[in-house]
Design a protein around this motif. Structure first.
Motif, PDB file in Angstrom:
ATOM      1  N   CYS A  97       0.839  -1.199   0.000  1.00 14.80           N
ATOM      2  CA  CYS A  97       0.000   0.000   0.000  1.00 14.80           C
ATOM      3  C   CYS A  97       0.874   1.249   0.000  1.00 14.80           C
ATOM      4  O   CYS A  97       2.036   1.237   0.416  1.00 14.80           O
ATOM      5  CB  CYS A  97      -0.962  -0.005   1.182  1.00 14.80           C
ATOM      6  N   PHE A  98       0.289   2.334  -0.466  1.00 16.74           N
ATOM      7  CA  PHE A  98       1.045   3.579  -0.625  1.00 16.74           C
ATOM      8  C   PHE A  98       1.511   4.123   0.718  1.00 16.74           C
ATOM      9  O   PHE A  98       2.602   4.683   0.821  1.00 16.74           O
ATOM     10  CB  PHE A  98       0.190   4.600  -1.368  1.00 16.74           C
ATOM     11  N   TRP A  99       0.698   3.961   1.758  1.00 18.43           N
ATOM     12  CA  TRP A  99       1.055   4.462   3.080  1.00 18.43           C
ATOM     13  C   TRP A  99       2.351   3.833   3.588  1.00 18.43           C
ATOM     14  O   TRP A  99       3.116   4.474   4.313  1.00 18.43           O
ATOM     15  CB  TRP A  99      -0.091   4.193   4.041  1.00 18.43           C
ATOM     16  N   LYS A 100       2.604   2.582   3.192  1.00 14.96           N
ATOM     17  CA  LYS A 100       3.803   1.879   3.635  1.00 14.96           C
ATOM     18  C   LYS A 100       4.997   2.096   2.694  1.00 14.96           C
ATOM     19  O   LYS A 100       6.101   1.611   2.965  1.00 14.96           O
ATOM     20  CB  LYS A 100       3.521   0.373   3.735  1.00 14.96           C
ATOM     21  N   ALA A 101       4.782   2.777   1.594  1.00 14.33           N
ATOM     22  CA  ALA A 101       5.861   2.956   0.618  1.00 14.33           C
ATOM     23  C   ALA A 101       7.000   3.768   1.211  1.00 14.33           C
ATOM     24  O   ALA A 101       6.792   4.708   1.987  1.00 14.33           O
ATOM     25  CB  ALA A 101       5.322   3.655  -0.623  1.00 14.33           C
ATOM     26  N   ASP A 102       8.220   3.390   0.844  1.00 16.20           N
ATOM     27  CA  ASP A 102       9.385   4.192   1.204  1.00 16.20           C
ATOM     28  C   ASP A 102       9.309   5.516   0.441  1.00 16.20           C
ATOM     29  O   ASP A 102       9.210   5.526  -0.796  1.00 16.20           O
ATOM     30  CB  ASP A 102      10.659   3.437   0.843  1.00 16.20           C
ATOM     31  N   VAL A 103       9.341   6.624   1.162  1.00 21.93           N
ATOM     32  CA  VAL A 103       9.148   7.928   0.526  1.00 21.93           C
ATOM     33  C   VAL A 103      10.202   8.197  -0.533  1.00 21.93           C
ATOM     34  O   VAL A 103       9.897   8.669  -1.644  1.00 21.93           O
ATOM     35  CB  VAL A 103       9.133   9.050   1.591  1.00 21.93           C
ATOM     36  N   GLU A 104      11.433   7.883  -0.245  1.00 20.72           N
ATOM     37  CA  GLU A 104      12.504   8.146  -1.210  1.00 20.72           C
ATOM     38  C   GLU A 104      12.312   7.313  -2.475  1.00 20.72           C
ATOM     39  O   GLU A 104      12.471   7.823  -3.601  1.00 20.72           O
ATOM     40  CB  GLU A 104      13.863   7.837  -0.577  1.00 20.72           C
ATOM     41  N   HIS A 105      11.964   6.053  -2.309  1.00 19.23           N
ATOM     42  CA  HIS A 105      11.766   5.173  -3.455  1.00 19.23           C
ATOM     43  C   HIS A 105      10.610   5.672  -4.324  1.00 19.23           C
ATOM     44  O   HIS A 105      10.732   5.777  -5.558  1.00 19.23           O
ATOM     45  CB  HIS A 105      11.487   3.757  -2.951  1.00 19.23           C
ATOM     46  N   ALA A 106       9.474   5.975  -3.686  1.00 25.51           N
ATOM     47  CA  ALA A 106       8.315   6.454  -4.437  1.00 25.51           C
ATOM     48  C   ALA A 106       8.601   7.800  -5.094  1.00 25.51           C
ATOM     49  O   ALA A 106       8.177   8.054  -6.229  1.00 25.51           O
ATOM     50  CB  ALA A 106       7.104   6.557  -3.510  1.00 25.51           C
ATOM     51  N   ALA A 107       9.338   8.654  -4.393  1.00 21.42           N
ATOM     52  CA  ALA A 107       9.655   9.972  -4.952  1.00 21.42           C
ATOM     53  C   ALA A 107      10.523   9.852  -6.195  1.00 21.42           C
ATOM     54  O   ALA A 107      10.363  10.622  -7.159  1.00 21.42           O
ATOM     55  CB  ALA A 107      10.354  10.826  -3.897  1.00 21.42           C
TER      56      ALA A 107
END
Length: 269
Positions: A97-107
């Motif tokens: 889920c998006f809430w658990k995504a690593d911010v740096e990776h998703a960014a």
């Protein structure tokens, strides 16, 4: 001409949050790109709208392209995350889920699109995601970081103007135009939107409410004809949905301010 990339948590968020801004930009000849973090798998479909065995995610993905056409957007992209559901639900702990995504990776994923588009303005949400939804909060976090990675000149945080909303409803009540069954609240809850004192800009999009409404109608799995926003009389829809509010912090330097930003965004003060 400039480019606006509008980053959203779920299909239909683009319509409600800043559909007027995007339609106005596209009508002026600017390039508009939509990016969704998820396909809204956990939304509640309008009863009877899905065929037997039809996945909601597929329907909502398709609706994004119809919405994009209504707004004048030229590109639609999806990041590979799933809907996290409302805050505090077990779905917040789902591994993809998006809430658990690593911010740096998703960014970094989003930054690829920002770089490809040579983005002038990125729209995201305020730091509470407008109303506390985990995926909306994550859009803020991921979007801010992606803008840093891509050196986007302007990050515009879409938000709800609490004070303007309350003033508008009181004005309708005083003039006798408040719809039957509506009442003026003491004030929106503190987790809903932002006070006017922290909002920096607005976009006047009253002339584009038909495009905004068409974009909302495109998301028929979520908003049927009797949905309260779609059922608003035209004057009330224009009043409530025709002005969109943003927080731009920091402001771009005068030398780096894109033309599309100066053309569309009006300072509140």
């Amino acid at each position: 001409m400039g480019t606006i990339v509008s980053f959203h948590a779920h299909p239909d968020d683009e319509s409600i949050a800043c559909g007027g801004t995007l339609a106005r930009a596209a009508a002026a000849g600017h390039r508009v790109v939509l990016v969704f973090a998820t396909r809204g798998e956990l939304g509640e479909p309008v009863p009877g709208v899905l065929a037997d065995g039809e996945p909601l995610s597929m329907r909502r993905s398709a609706e994004c392209y119809t919405s994009a056409a209504a707004l004048g957007a030229k590109r639609v992209e999806f990041l590979p995350f799933t809907d996290s559901g409302m805050m505090g639900e077990p779905s917040n702990d789902a591994p993809f889920c998006f809430w658990k995504a690593d911010v740096e990776h998703a960014a970094r994923m989003l930054a690829v699109i920002l770089d490809e588009e040579d983005t002038d303005v990125l729209t995201i949400y305020d730091d509470n995601g407008g109303y506390g939804h985990p995926d909306h909060i994550q859009v803020h976090r991921v979007g801010r970081r992606a803008a840093e990675l891509s050196a986007v000149p302007v990050v515009a945080q879409s938000t709800i103007n609490r004070d303007w909303l309350t003033r508008g409803m009181k004005g309708m009540a005083d003039s006798g135009t408040l719809p039957e069954g509506w009442s003026v609240p003491d004030g929106p809850p503190p987790e809903f939107g932002k006070p006017e004192s922290v909002i920096t800009h607005r976009v006047e999009a009253v002339d584009f409410t038909e495009q905004k409404r068409a974009s909302m109608r495109a998301h028929a799995s979520q908003m049927g004809p009797d949905h309260f926003m779609l059922a608003m009389p035209d004057p009330i829809f224009a009043m409530g949905m025709g002005t969109e509010f943003f927080i731009v912090d920091p402001l771009p330097s005068p030398a780096a301010t894109p033309d599309v930003f100066e053309e569309l965004f009006t300072p509140l003060r």
